[in-house]
Design an enzyme around this catalytic site. Sequence first.
Site, PDB file in Angstrom:
ATOM      1  N   LYS A   1       0.835  -1.199   0.000  1.00 22.16           N
ATOM      2  CA  LYS A   1       0.000   0.000   0.000  1.00 22.16           C
ATOM      3  C   LYS A   1       0.872   1.252   0.000  1.00 22.16           C
ATOM      4  CE  LYS A   1      -0.427  -0.490   5.016  1.00 22.16           C
ATOM      5  NZ  LYS A   1      -1.348  -0.577   6.166  1.00 22.16           N
TER       6      LYS A   1
ATOM      7  N   ARG B   1     -10.179  -0.401  15.369  1.00 21.50           N
ATOM      8  CA  ARG B   1      -9.983   0.514  14.240  1.00 21.50           C
ATOM      9  C   ARG B   1     -10.883   0.039  13.110  1.00 21.50           C
ATOM     10  NH1 ARG B   1      -3.981   1.156  11.722  1.00 21.50           N
ATOM     11  NH2 ARG B   1      -4.545  -0.941  11.008  1.00 21.50           N
TER      12      ARG B   1
ATOM     13  N   TYR C   1      16.285  30.908   6.058  1.00 25.25           N
ATOM     14  CA  TYR C   1      15.161  31.634   6.644  1.00 25.25           C
ATOM     15  C   TYR C   1      15.320  31.746   8.155  1.00 25.25           C
ATOM     16  CZ  TYR C   1      12.584  31.164   2.244  1.00 25.25           C
ATOM     17  OH  TYR C   1      12.179  31.244   0.938  1.00 25.25           O
TER      18      TYR C   1
ATOM     19  N   MET D   1      11.702  24.658   1.276  1.00 24.96           N
ATOM     20  CA  MET D   1      10.875  23.811   0.428  1.00 24.96           C
ATOM     21  C   MET D   1      11.689  22.955  -0.532  1.00 24.96           C
ATOM     22  SD  MET D   1       7.792  24.817  -2.204  1.00 24.96           S
ATOM     23  CE  MET D   1       6.722  25.461  -0.911  1.00 24.96           C
TER      24      MET D   1
END
Length: 387
Positions: free
Chosen positions: A35, A135, A258, A311
Amino acid sequence: MAASRLNINLQALTANYRYLGQLSSSATQTGAAVKADAYGLGLGPVSKALYNSGCRQFFVAHLSEGLALRQEIADQICQIFVLEGPQKDEMPDYLAHQLTPVLNSAEQLDRLSSFNQTVLNPLSAAVHIDTGMSRLGLDKAGFEALTSSMSSSHPLSVCLVMSHLACADEPAHELNTDQLEKFKQLSAAFKDTKKSLSNSAGILLGQEFHFDLTRPGISLYGTMSDPATVDENLQPVFSWQADILQVRMIEKGETVGYGAEFTATRPTKLATLGVGYADGYARALYRPDQGCVATVGIGGYAAPLAGRVSMDLIVADVSHVPDAVLEEACHAELIWEGFRLEDMALARHTIAYEVMTGLGGRIIRHYDGPQSGPPLQGRQITQKTKA
């Protein structure tokens, strides 16, 4: 071209699969959880390699993943289990693409039963019994509805009964034996049906937990659910690299990135690397106020981050990397011998699952080892061959 890449060793992947299979008796089959795009490493190449190593039972979370996997191995005979089960109006897709729904609720039982009465070739299903996870899975009422349906005029065809361990990564936890006993008791109603309980950590609890089919996931990819636990028999399956885009010198007192969180205390040589939080390299890897500063590897030398993760970029202090090494280097290692996947997970206060499934889509995936078929759409796949 992207400035960050994963080097994925399919031979290590299949070696891990074989090792995990050897922990079970010959009567137990070994499946594979693929998955979330095979935990971020690429559904197609990973699943094909596992199939070629003998895997015939694959587990995905969503219908969309099942459809993608069936497309990748369309010509192969295997079972694809969809763990979240059929949602409204999805049953025709399960039938058309030979997917096996995992039933988790009375509603899903009714959904499949009603659908099967309208088709010539009814679908079989796996049944998930909740034994303590709270769950997904049939609760007491759902299980009673299931057993009642087995004596109806249109009984369901159940090919697998399964449950999921909540605390398998804590071997001494009392819930492990509680769930085992509850699973034995409930699954006994399906005498001739295959049974499955163990995930990666469950396999290590011993063969009593293995039943007919195990479902390793994270261990296939070379690590365990608890990042502090290392199984020396598992081989690392991937490394992560980023291109060195620029090298520069700054003077004492100058700042980086930053927020100007890094201030040079001496003349400092910096390398700017082409990776950032958009690629899954988390901002949490630079938290000097909390004692966390990740390192990258250049030519075997460790270089600490200098300044915030942004980023698309990170900056490392390469002052202690020899000039000759730095001049030859074109990339830095992000996950490597000096800063393993487990180290990255611990530094982020998380688990390897989150690190891997958070690896960004723009990272190039390179594969070593045998694979077949066309590349996954949206990925650049290179095949390295040995002379």
